[in-house]
Enzyme design. Structure first.
Site, short mmCIF file in Angstrom:
data_model
loop_
_atom_site.label_atom_id
_atom_site.label_comp_id
_atom_site.label_asym_id
_atom_site.label_seq_id
_atom_site.Cartn_x
_atom_site.Cartn_y
_atom_site.Cartn_z
N LYS A 113 35.70 -48.28 30.89
CA LYS A 113 34.39 -47.66 30.69
C LYS A 113 33.50 -47.93 31.91
O LYS A 113 33.79 -48.77 32.75
CB LYS A 113 33.70 -48.24 29.43
CG LYS A 113 34.40 -47.96 28.11
CD LYS A 113 34.31 -46.51 27.71
CE LYS A 113 34.91 -46.28 26.33
NZ LYS A 113 36.38 -46.47 26.32
N SER A 145 38.50 -40.76 26.89
CA SER A 145 37.06 -41.00 26.85
C SER A 145 36.43 -40.97 28.24
O SER A 145 35.20 -40.93 28.36
CB SER A 145 36.74 -42.34 26.18
OG SER A 145 37.00 -43.42 27.04
#
Length: 212
Positions: A170, A131
């Site tokens: 993230k 991701s």
């Protein structure tokens, strides 16, 4: 494939742009940055980079460039080095539970001194998932983190999600009464959680790709 100086500049600009903005540049932005006025010339060089396996392009998207062979990552090489601890895995994808036992057993890894000069409160995690691929973080890479419990908007962090008992890698953004944990891959959606449900476990200070 040997890159021309122009192609090298284009690749370095794309990587730098991704690191700063978290999304790729347009053809015109690339041309302006490397001094090419013709978009067809930029496209020609991007095609060569794609043929060489350095990038992947989505022709249907204006910013559809993905780096496949980063040049800005530091590979671990013999020589002067600093030892830190590899403490486990972290998900760069859908969050996964932290394992009950450390599968690495606190494995020691060596980093070039120029990468980390002060190892106090510094540790490494192996990335699992894709991701963060547009931030040049691939599955199997090591992220080097400095332990801290606070973060600024735009920091790449290891975030513990208390209600899910899961951890994830993230970009951090505090937006009013919620935190947005932003991936760097258009195939993934942001994670939104209340601030009280997020615990910062460290800020990424370097990315390492170990060469086989």
């Amino acid at each position: 494939m040997t890159l021309s100086s122009r192609q090298q500049k284009i690749l370095e600009f794309i990587e730098g742009y991704l690191a700063e903005h978290h999304f790729p540049p347009t053809i015109r932005e690339i041309g302006a940055a490397v001094g090419i006025s013709s978009t067809s010339v930029v496209n020609y060089n991007l095609k060569k980079l794609e043929e060489g396996g350095y990038i992947n392009r989505n022709p249907d998207v204006s910013r559809g460039i993905r780096i496949l062979k980063p040049t800005r990552l530091l590979a671990v090489q013999p020589g002067q080095s600093t030892t830190i601890r590899l403490l486990g895995r972290i998900a760069a994808g859908e969050p996964i539970p932290v394992p009950d036992q450390n599968p690495f057993g606190g494995e020691a890894i060596e980093l070039a001194d120029l990468l980390v000069s002060d190892v106090e409160n510094v540790y490494a995690l192996e990335v699992q998932g894709d991701s963060m691929i547009d931030a040049l973080v691939a599955d199997g890479d090591l992220v080097i983190l400095r332990y801290q419990q606070t973060a600024h908007n735009g920091d790449m962090v290891a975030a513990w999600l208390k209600d899910r008992e899961e951890t994830t890698l993230k970009y951090f953004y505090l937006e009013g009464d919620r935190v947005r944990l932003q991936p760097a891959n258009p195939n993934y959606q942001p994670i939104y959680v209340p601030p009280q449900q997020v615990e910062i476990q460290g800020k990424v200070i370097a990315i390492v790709r170990r060469l086989a």
